[in-house]
Enzyme design. Structure first.
Site, PDB file in Angstrom:
ATOM      1  N   ASN A  72     143.155 -12.705 -14.715  1.00 38.15           N
ATOM      2  CA  ASN A  72     142.789 -12.622 -16.124  1.00 38.15           C
ATOM      3  C   ASN A  72     143.939 -12.999 -17.043  1.00 38.15           C
ATOM      4  O   ASN A  72     143.732 -13.548 -18.133  1.00 38.15           O
ATOM      5  CB  ASN A  72     142.313 -11.202 -16.454  1.00 38.15           C
ATOM      6  CG  ASN A  72     141.050 -10.819 -15.722  1.00 38.15           C
ATOM      7  OD1 ASN A  72     140.372 -11.654 -15.133  1.00 38.15           O
ATOM      8  ND2 ASN A  72     140.711  -9.540 -15.742  1.00 38.15           N
ATOM      9  N   GLU A 173     137.829 -16.945 -13.402  1.00 44.45           N
ATOM     10  CA  GLU A 173     136.666 -16.101 -13.703  1.00 44.45           C
ATOM     11  C   GLU A 173     136.071 -16.368 -15.093  1.00 44.45           C
ATOM     12  O   GLU A 173     135.799 -15.448 -15.859  1.00 44.45           O
ATOM     13  CB  GLU A 173     137.044 -14.619 -13.556  1.00 44.45           C
ATOM     14  CG  GLU A 173     137.376 -14.234 -12.132  1.00 44.45           C
ATOM     15  CD  GLU A 173     137.610 -12.747 -11.936  1.00 44.45           C
ATOM     16  OE1 GLU A 173     137.598 -11.985 -12.926  1.00 44.45           O
ATOM     17  OE2 GLU A 173     137.817 -12.333 -10.775  1.00 44.45           O
ATOM     18  N   TYR A 244     135.591  -7.764  -4.462  1.00 44.91           N
ATOM     19  CA  TYR A 244     136.323  -6.527  -4.168  1.00 44.91           C
ATOM     20  C   TYR A 244     135.311  -5.469  -3.746  1.00 44.91           C
ATOM     21  O   TYR A 244     134.197  -5.419  -4.267  1.00 44.91           O
ATOM     22  CB  TYR A 244     137.073  -6.022  -5.411  1.00 44.91           C
ATOM     23  CG  TYR A 244     138.144  -6.965  -5.901  1.00 44.91           C
ATOM     24  CD1 TYR A 244     139.414  -6.960  -5.334  1.00 44.91           C
ATOM     25  CD2 TYR A 244     137.892  -7.861  -6.941  1.00 44.91           C
ATOM     26  CE1 TYR A 244     140.411  -7.822  -5.790  1.00 44.91           C
ATOM     27  CE2 TYR A 244     138.869  -8.728  -7.390  1.00 44.91           C
ATOM     28  CZ  TYR A 244     140.127  -8.707  -6.812  1.00 44.91           C
ATOM     29  OH  TYR A 244     141.109  -9.566  -7.253  1.00 44.91           O
ATOM     30  N   GLU A 292     140.399 -14.553  -4.405  1.00 45.74           N
ATOM     31  CA  GLU A 292     140.625 -13.128  -4.673  1.00 45.74           C
ATOM     32  C   GLU A 292     139.695 -12.326  -3.768  1.00 45.74           C
ATOM     33  O   GLU A 292     138.478 -12.482  -3.855  1.00 45.74           O
ATOM     34  CB  GLU A 292     140.359 -12.749  -6.136  1.00 45.74           C
ATOM     35  CG  GLU A 292     141.419 -13.226  -7.109  1.00 45.74           C
ATOM     36  CD  GLU A 292     141.234 -12.644  -8.509  1.00 45.74           C
ATOM     37  OE1 GLU A 292     140.784 -11.476  -8.626  1.00 45.74           O
ATOM     38  OE2 GLU A 292     141.523 -13.361  -9.479  1.00 45.74           O
TER      39      GLU A 292
END
Length: 503
Positions: A72, A173, A244, A292
């Site tokens: 981010n 993202e 995640y 990620e």
């Protein structure tokens, strides 16, 4: 409990594993950089301020690529702030994580750190607040030899030779409404196409990653991928995936099953890529960058309680348990099983922030439980992936239905005379015997069986107790016979079974 059965055979080859499957990620977030990679004044810091103990632990992971600077953070980052004389670098508000950024560590420092760590940089550009112009200027700064504004600025800053960064990410993202400069798929696709074009015009040799969905749960998935690839398919080499997992409700059996969702996510993205390939009559097969992935949930409440606008506060500092390490092991197996399309993957992150390495600012260092499966996979998981066709007893899960107790994959490194099986036993109470058919490897003999297990699934490693959860060699867990090997997998365990192929 019945045995699990599996096969190790050359004819079950999936593909050659790209070493970059064992990459990682460093973001300007919490103490990942300041207090992690970089801590001038620390007793073990070198002349450039890089912590020597961190470098040693990273080298031991043999991580071939590290993504930077976000995350981010990159969607509000001005890379020019982080190069040149330290005294001239501005302090900025980082809106992504509500912290202060000193810019004492930037692009050049990261590249120098990578060279010392024995890894390659994977650079992300800002497509949140910036765009095509920044994309071309940063590639020029990093990769053009000399004779232009930005390449000469790099030389002026002390770097006569280009950094030659090969892999570039087109933002981060951008489908998420939390992202600075969030865009629709159509907006992002057009911007990413324009950025990719000029970046390749500056350096035709680079590889480029377009942003896929932030998770499989996004309401725009998989239409996001389809729309973005409509614009970018001819101009990029990879599309990214992020995921995640956490155990917020305390249901360990369900938590241990979540890598099944990772398998589905990969397969759905592959299907979307192949649909666009057919639609656009493209020869190139789009590859995936799972840049990620990890377990992340322990620190959520503590992060909400942190006051804003601190410099390098303790954020996302999950202390990982044995059960977290087992999930990480299952996720590594998922990546290896899909190595024919997943070429790059980045464990998020590397130091302090949801990381396998944890440090005390000014103090010591510890290997978290998740360090070990990642290190084992990186060390022994290079070669040709083998689908082991596991037939295992299972348990019922409300989301994933029948979940096999044993998750496993093989890796053949024939040039080195080695064959390895990675396996997780999800059974929390019982040993499961893995009965392996090895008839294709007549000379294979077990060299060692390494297991990560502990009676307490919630056990963690801390600075005060760094070795509570550590791998050990099991000497009496294997029965070998002609063409078969039976291996006892302890309850709730990560296992590495290494075979020698030489007589």
């Amino acid at each position: 409990m019945n045995d699990a059965r599996a096969v190790l055979a050359r004819e079950l080859a999936i593909d050659t594993i790209d070493d970059r499957l064992y990459g990682s990620f460093v973001e300007h977030l919490g103490r990942a950089v300041y207090g992690g990679l970089y801590e001038p004044g620390h007793p073990l810091a070198d002349r450039e301020g890089f912590r020597g103990d961190v470098l040693d632990y990273v080298r031991a992971l043999n991580t071939p690529i590290v993504r930077y600077p976000g995350g981010n953070f990159v969607s509000g980052y001005q890379w020019e702030d982080g190069v040149g004389p330290l005294e001239a670098r501005p302090r900025r508000l980082d809106l992504a994580w509500k912290t202060l950024e000193s810019n004492a560590f930037g692009t050049d420092e990261f590249v120098r750190w990578c060279r010392k760590a024995g890894t390659e940089p994977m650079m992300a550009i800002n497509l949140g607040t910036r765009g095509v112009d920044e994309a071309r200027s940063l590639v020029e700064y990093c990769n053009h030899p000399s004779g232009t504004k930005y390449s000469d600025w790099r030389i002026e800053n002390g770097y006569a030779e280009p950094h030659n960064i090969n892999v570039w990410c087109l933002g981060n993202e951008m489908d998420g409404d939390w992202q600075i400069g969030h865009k629709t798929a159509e907006e992002y696709g057009r911007l990413a196409e324009g950025a990719a074009k000029v970046m390749r015009w500056v350096d035709p040799t680079i590889e480029i990653v377009a942003c896929g969905s932030s998770s499989r749960a996004m309401s725009t998935f998989p239409q996001w991928e389809a729309t973005v690839l409509e614009h970018t398919y001819a101009h990029v080499d990879y599309i990214s995936l992020h995921t995640y997992y956490g155990n917020r409700d305390g249901n360990t059996a369900h938590f241990l099953a979540q890598s099944i969702g990772m398998d589905s996510f990969i397969e759905e993205v592959v299907a979307t890529c192949d649909f666009i390939r057919a639609k656009k009559r493209q020869k190139k097969r789009m590859m995936l960058s799972f840049d990620e992935w990890n377990v992340w949930f322990h620190s959520n409440q503590a992060d909400r309680e942190q006051p804003p606008w601190q410099q390098a506060p303790p954020l996302l500092e999950d202390l990982y348990t044995l059960e977290d390490a087992l999930v990480v092991g299952c996720m590594l197996i998922s990546l290896i099983k899909h190595c024919d399309r997943v070429r790059i993957a980045c464990l998020a992150q590397l130091v302090n922030v949801i990381a396998p390495i944890f440090t005390a600012t000014g103090g010591g260092i510890v290997k978290q439980t998740t360090y070990f499966p990642f290190q084992h996979a990186s060390r022994y998981g290079r070669g040709i992936a083998l689908d082991m066709k596991v037939d295992s007893p299972s348990y019922e899960d409300p989301v994933y239905d029948a979940v096999p107790y044993v998750e496993a994959v093989g890796v053949l490194a024939e040039d080195h005379g080695e064959l390895t099986a990675f396996a997780v036993n999800r059974n929390q109470e019982e040993t499961v015997v893995l009965d392996l058919d090895l008839r294709d490897f007549a000379l294979a003999r077990v060299a060692e069986h390494i297991a990560l297990a502990h009676p307490d699934l919630k056990a963690v490693n801390t600075l005060n107790n760094p070795d509570q959860v550590a791998p050990c060699a099991l000497n009496d867990s294997v029965e070998e016979a002609a063409g078969r090997t039976r291996i006892a997998l302890p309850p709730a365990s990560w296992n590495v079974v290494r075979f020698s192929l030489e007589a």
